[in-house]
Design an enzyme around this catalytic site. Structure first.
Site, PDB file in Angstrom:
ATOM      1  N   LYS A   1       0.829  -1.214   0.000  1.00 22.79           N
ATOM      2  CA  LYS A   1       0.000   0.000   0.000  1.00 22.79           C
ATOM      3  C   LYS A   1       0.866   1.268   0.000  1.00 22.79           C
ATOM      4  CE  LYS A   1      -1.878  -1.073   3.963  1.00 22.79           C
ATOM      5  NZ  LYS A   1      -1.109  -2.296   4.281  1.00 22.79           N
TER       6      LYS A   1
ATOM      7  N   ARG B   1      -9.064   1.191   9.347  1.00 22.08           N
ATOM      8  CA  ARG B   1      -8.678  -0.199   9.600  1.00 22.08           C
ATOM      9  C   ARG B   1      -9.688  -0.934  10.459  1.00 22.08           C
ATOM     10  NH1 ARG B   1      -2.762   0.672   9.065  1.00 22.08           N
ATOM     11  NH2 ARG B   1      -1.803  -1.250   9.718  1.00 22.08           N
TER      12      ARG B   1
ATOM     13  N   ARG C   1      11.924  -5.989   4.126  1.00 21.21           N
ATOM     14  CA  ARG C   1      11.744  -4.533   4.018  1.00 21.21           C
ATOM     15  C   ARG C   1      12.833  -3.808   4.813  1.00 21.21           C
ATOM     16  NH1 ARG C   1       6.111  -1.751   5.282  1.00 21.21           N
ATOM     17  NH2 ARG C   1       6.299  -2.845   7.263  1.00 21.21           N
TER      18      ARG C   1
ATOM     19  N   ARG D   1      12.170  -2.069  10.363  1.00 18.30           N
ATOM     20  CA  ARG D   1      11.157  -1.542  11.277  1.00 18.30           C
ATOM     21  C   ARG D   1      11.010  -2.481  12.472  1.00 18.30           C
ATOM     22  NH1 ARG D   1       5.752   0.309   8.082  1.00 18.30           N
ATOM     23  NH2 ARG D   1       4.732  -0.942   9.682  1.00 18.30           N
TER      24      ARG D   1
ATOM     25  N   ARG E   1       0.310  -8.956  13.587  1.00 15.66           N
ATOM     26  CA  ARG E   1      -0.312  -7.932  12.739  1.00 15.66           C
ATOM     27  C   ARG E   1      -1.263  -8.566  11.722  1.00 15.66           C
ATOM     28  NH1 ARG E   1       4.834  -5.123  10.544  1.00 15.66           N
ATOM     29  NH2 ARG E   1       3.409  -3.946   9.228  1.00 15.66           N
TER      30      ARG E   1
END
Ligand code: AP5
Length: 215
Positions: free
Chosen positions: A13, A88, A127, A160, A171
């Site tokens: 996203k 969300r 990532r 992260r 998550r």
């Protein structure tokens, strides 16, 4: 140009919202980025949000609705915006509807990024982000020109905190429980468009431009 980017963590996203926002000349509004900025600044909001974020849980609805309400009232949102990672939950979607009604504007649509769980885990484990300018990379799928260094500002890239495997699993579970019901919510509202996001970044971008009509 008013779109929501909806989908599981790591679906792409943020990557796609940054590209489309630049092309369309509208702001990318990422509640995750705004909350991380508050954490870095050590504000009371940041201190509260950090506990939830590090555990892979959602920050309370009243907090996120308030920051989005304030952001959407700013001048640069008049021509439109891309909401990345908000809403969300169903209460957040209802809160957003109230904010948009106050502003007298409507949504063009909701892009649902459809990807399987194993792709999410692979994307998030690889990532890397720039702690200075917040640019996002992937060690395999979107590497920087020089390994470990940001292309834009040269800072050393980091992982992260919430991209550790156990937090990623939490998550994903939170996504299924609290966010996935929004897929039906927006489908019923006639606003949902699905993107098969399990494809290379440029292919996904081309599909999104087709769906949103951004040349
Ligand atoms: P947030 O920052 O919003 O995280 P998220 O939704 O979990 O999404 P991500 O940023 O992890 O993924 P993304 O879909 O943007 O993927 P990306 O483009 O980076 O939220 C973090 C936390 O903040 C939440 O857990 C919560 O605590 C809190 N929060 C935020 N908003 C909230 C809200 N509204 N309510 C309550 N709490 C909230 O891509 C991932 C990786 O894959 C990158 O490395 C990228 O380079 C790579 N990649 C992207 N696309 C592709 C592709 N097509 N092929 C291969 N690799 C790709």
């Amino acid at each position: 140009m008013r779109w929501i980017f909806l989908g599981p963590p790591g679906a792409g996203k943020g990557t796609q919202a940054a590209r489309l926002a630049e092309r369309a000349g509208v702001p990318q509004i990422s509640t995750g980025d705004m909350l991380r900025a508050a954490v870095r600044a050590g504000t009371p909001l940041g201190l509260e949000a950090k506990r939830y974020m590090d555990a892979g849980q959602l920050v309370p609805d009243d907090v996120t609705i308030a920051i989005v309400r304030e952001r959407l009232a700013q001048d640069d949102c008049r021509r439109g915006f891309l909401l990345d990672g908000f809403p969300r939950t169903v209460p957040q979607a209802e809160g957003l509807a109230g904010v948009l009604a106050e502003l007298g504007v409507g949504l063009d649509g909701v892009l649902y990024f459809d990807v399987p769980d194993e792709v999410v885990v692979e994307r998030l484990s690889g990532r890397r982000i720039c702690p200075e300018c917040q640019a996002t990379y992937h060690v395999r799928f979107d590497p920087p020109r020089e390994a470990g260094r940001c292309d834009r500002c040269g800072a050393a890239l980091v992982q992260r905190h919430d991209d550790k495997e156990e937090t990623v699993r939490e998550r994903l579970a939170v996504y299924r429980r609290q966010t996935e019901p929004l897929v039906d919510y927006y489908r019923r509202a006639g606003l949902l468009k699905r993107v098969a996001a399990d494809r290379p970044i440029d292919e996904v971008e081309a599909e999104i431009r087709r769906l949103t009509g951004v040349a």
